[in-house]
Design a protein around this motif. Structure first.
Motif, PDB file in Angstrom:
ATOM      1  N   SER A 104       0.862  -1.187   0.000  1.00  0.00           N
ATOM      2  CA  SER A 104       0.000   0.000   0.000  1.00  0.00           C
ATOM      3  C   SER A 104       0.893   1.229   0.000  1.00  0.00           C
ATOM      4  O   SER A 104       2.073   1.162   0.371  1.00  0.00           O
ATOM      5  CB  SER A 104      -0.906   0.022   1.232  1.00  0.00           C
ATOM      6  N   TYR A 105       0.330   2.362  -0.408  1.00  0.00           N
ATOM      7  CA  TYR A 105       1.075   3.616  -0.426  1.00  0.00           C
ATOM      8  C   TYR A 105       0.089   4.753  -0.177  1.00  0.00           C
ATOM      9  O   TYR A 105      -1.127   4.571  -0.251  1.00  0.00           O
ATOM     10  CB  TYR A 105       1.818   3.796  -1.757  1.00  0.00           C
ATOM     11  N   PRO A 114       4.215  12.369  -6.855  1.00  0.00           N
ATOM     12  CA  PRO A 114       5.627  12.230  -6.464  1.00  0.00           C
ATOM     13  C   PRO A 114       5.810  11.572  -5.104  1.00  0.00           C
ATOM     14  O   PRO A 114       6.743  10.769  -4.911  1.00  0.00           O
ATOM     15  CB  PRO A 114       6.125  13.690  -6.455  1.00  0.00           C
ATOM     16  N   GLN A 115       4.932  11.866  -4.147  1.00  0.00           N
ATOM     17  CA  GLN A 115       5.032  11.240  -2.834  1.00  0.00           C
ATOM     18  C   GLN A 115       4.609   9.763  -2.893  1.00  0.00           C
ATOM     19  O   GLN A 115       5.166   8.920  -2.189  1.00  0.00           O
ATOM     20  CB  GLN A 115       4.183  11.995  -1.814  1.00  0.00           C
ATOM     21  N   MET A 116       3.623   9.449  -3.748  1.00  0.00           N
ATOM     22  CA  MET A 116       3.259   8.052  -3.939  1.00  0.00           C
ATOM     23  C   MET A 116       4.443   7.271  -4.508  1.00  0.00           C
ATOM     24  O   MET A 116       4.737   6.150  -4.072  1.00  0.00           O
ATOM     25  CB  MET A 116       2.066   7.944  -4.885  1.00  0.00           C
ATOM     26  N   ALA A 117       5.118   7.865  -5.492  1.00  0.00           N
ATOM     27  CA  ALA A 117       6.284   7.203  -6.084  1.00  0.00           C
ATOM     28  C   ALA A 117       7.391   7.022  -5.059  1.00  0.00           C
ATOM     29  O   ALA A 117       8.083   5.996  -5.046  1.00  0.00           O
ATOM     30  CB  ALA A 117       6.780   8.008  -7.284  1.00  0.00           C
ATOM     31  N   ASP A 118       7.567   8.001  -4.178  1.00  0.00           N
ATOM     32  CA  ASP A 118       8.557   7.855  -3.112  1.00  0.00           C
ATOM     33  C   ASP A 118       8.202   6.686  -2.196  1.00  0.00           C
ATOM     34  O   ASP A 118       9.074   5.900  -1.796  1.00  0.00           O
ATOM     35  CB  ASP A 118       8.655   9.138  -2.286  1.00  0.00           C
ATOM     36  N   LEU A 152       3.116   3.724 -11.812  1.00  0.00           N
ATOM     37  CA  LEU A 152       4.120   3.897 -10.766  1.00  0.00           C
ATOM     38  C   LEU A 152       5.260   2.905 -10.928  1.00  0.00           C
ATOM     39  O   LEU A 152       6.437   3.257 -10.759  1.00  0.00           O
ATOM     40  CB  LEU A 152       3.473   3.752  -9.395  1.00  0.00           C
ATOM     41  N   ALA A 153       4.948   1.655 -11.253  1.00  0.00           N
ATOM     42  CA  ALA A 153       5.995   0.651 -11.453  1.00  0.00           C
ATOM     43  C   ALA A 153       6.905   1.038 -12.613  1.00  0.00           C
ATOM     44  O   ALA A 153       8.138   0.932 -12.515  1.00  0.00           O
ATOM     45  CB  ALA A 153       5.352  -0.720 -11.709  1.00  0.00           C
ATOM     46  N   ALA A 154       6.313   1.504 -13.706  1.00  0.00           N
ATOM     47  CA  ALA A 154       7.122   1.924 -14.854  1.00  0.00           C
ATOM     48  C   ALA A 154       8.005   3.106 -14.502  1.00  0.00           C
ATOM     49  O   ALA A 154       9.168   3.188 -14.911  1.00  0.00           O
ATOM     50  CB  ALA A 154       6.205   2.268 -16.025  1.00  0.00           C
ATOM     51  N   LEU A 155       7.469   4.021 -13.710  1.00  0.00           N
ATOM     52  CA  LEU A 155       8.244   5.198 -13.312  1.00  0.00           C
ATOM     53  C   LEU A 155       9.458   4.794 -12.475  1.00  0.00           C
ATOM     54  O   LEU A 155      10.574   5.291 -12.697  1.00  0.00           O
ATOM     55  CB  LEU A 155       7.354   6.160 -12.535  1.00  0.00           C
ATOM     56  N   ALA A 161      17.037   8.010 -10.094  1.00  0.00           N
ATOM     57  CA  ALA A 161      17.284   9.067  -9.108  1.00  0.00           C
ATOM     58  C   ALA A 161      16.405   8.894  -7.885  1.00  0.00           C
ATOM     59  O   ALA A 161      16.798   9.254  -6.764  1.00  0.00           O
ATOM     60  CB  ALA A 161      17.049  10.441  -9.741  1.00  0.00           C
ATOM     61  N   ARG A 162      15.233   8.354  -8.061  1.00  0.00           N
ATOM     62  CA  ARG A 162      14.326   8.174  -6.925  1.00  0.00           C
ATOM     63  C   ARG A 162      14.894   7.161  -5.933  1.00  0.00           C
ATOM     64  O   ARG A 162      14.683   7.280  -4.725  1.00  0.00           O
ATOM     65  CB  ARG A 162      12.949   7.735  -7.432  1.00  0.00           C
ATOM     66  N   PHE A 163      15.629   6.176  -6.408  1.00  0.00           N
ATOM     67  CA  PHE A 163      16.259   5.223  -5.503  1.00  0.00           C
ATOM     68  C   PHE A 163      17.503   5.805  -4.845  1.00  0.00           C
ATOM     69  O   PHE A 163      17.779   5.531  -3.676  1.00  0.00           O
ATOM     70  CB  PHE A 163      16.597   3.933  -6.251  1.00  0.00           C
TER      71      PHE A 163
END
Length: 292
Positions: A104-105, A114-118, A152-155, A161-163
């Motif tokens: 979940s997110y 952007p916060q969901m992706a984080d 989100l998975a594709a992003l 950079a997000r990692f």
């Protein structure tokens, strides 16, 4: 295309899952579930109670080598959905020799994409660091997502950079399975606002076109992007069809050979409900993809 259909996703999923619940126990026996594991500590400034949790589904059988790992990201219009609706995905993957992590997110309007992706990135980082404890191989870590979760998975797979923001020097994602993914190119979609009610998507994506582009995986593709399996419903929504085809074309232009299949007659919600059945085409292609 309209994303109005996504509002109905939780209700329709619940209906479908209730119809299938009678056989869930028999499927659960080969797997072991560890539920409600936090991937963000309660002391973190971004902590949201009840949202930043994941479930791990691991095969009970011993293996000669660690199992491949699939992290599943749910859909729901970026404002609804929960890992708790998708135990069937975790169970089916574990039954077939995959350690599954269903997450979940946080959701809109509390946060934006952007916060969901984080959140999703932090769940993947947690998985890479801890999944060996559950019999999984952190070197074979794949993502899978339906609808908004597919976007989100594709992003994550295309934006290393997000990692790095969360302490991972390289992107740990080895491949992605997209199941009727939404949001692959929200920059194009939100510029057009072609349908009544489209402005509602300015809530999760915000008003800034630069952010729309940043949150659209198609603009992050490179020759180093990991491999993709892309599944699209033959009767899904037009922008999912068109953006998935555009995504495939961009991958091919960069030298990739993504697997791409349109499933005749499938609408958007049945594209995820079919994952209840162990032998559906997505699992048939997923297993050799994650085991190679």
């Amino acid at each position: 295309m309209r994303f109005v259909f996504l509002r109905l996703l939780p209700t329709l999923l619940i209906t479908g899952l209730l119809l299938a619940a009678a056989t869930e126990f028999s499927v659960a026996r080969p797997s072991r579930r560890t539920a409600d594991v936090p991937y963000v500590p309660a002391t973190d400034s971004a902590f949201a109670a009840g949202r930043q949790l994941l479930d791990v589904y691991a095969p009970k059988a011993r293996a000669a080598r660690p199992y491949p790992v699939v992290v599943f990201m749910h859909g729901g219009n970026w404002n609804s959905g929960s890992k708790n609706l998708y135990s069937f995905v975790g169970r089916r993957l574990a039954k077939q020799g995959v350690v599954a992590v269903v997450i979940s997110y946080r959701l809109a309007p509390a946060v934006r994409v952007p916060q969901m992706a984080d959140d999703c990135a932090r769940a993947v980082v947690w998985t890479r660091r801890h999944i060996a404890e559950y019999g999984g191989d952190p070197a074979r870590l794949f993502l899978m997502g339906h609808s908004a979760g597919g976007g989100l998975a594709a992003l994550l797979a295309t934006d290393g950079a997000r990692f790095r923001r969360w302490g991972e020097p390289t992107n740990p994602v080895r491949g992605v399975i997209l199941d009727d993914a939404a949001g692959l190119d929200m920059y194009d979609y939100l510029q057009k606002l072609a349908y009544p009610g489209d402005r509602e998507f300015l809530v999760p994506f915000g008003p800034d076109p630069a952010s729309w582009r940043q949150m659209s995986a198609v603009y992050h593709l490179t020759p180093q992007t990991p491999p993709f399996l892309i599944f699209v419903g033959g009767k899904t929504y037009p922008s999912i069809s068109s953006s998935s085809a555009e995504f495939r074309t961009r991958l091919v232009s960069l030298g990739h050979q993504p697997y791409y299949q349109v499933l005749p007659g499938k609408k958007h919600i049945p594209m995820v409900l079919q994952l209840y059945w162990q032998h559906n085409i997505i699992y048939q292609k997923l297993l050799p993809f994650v085991n190679r």
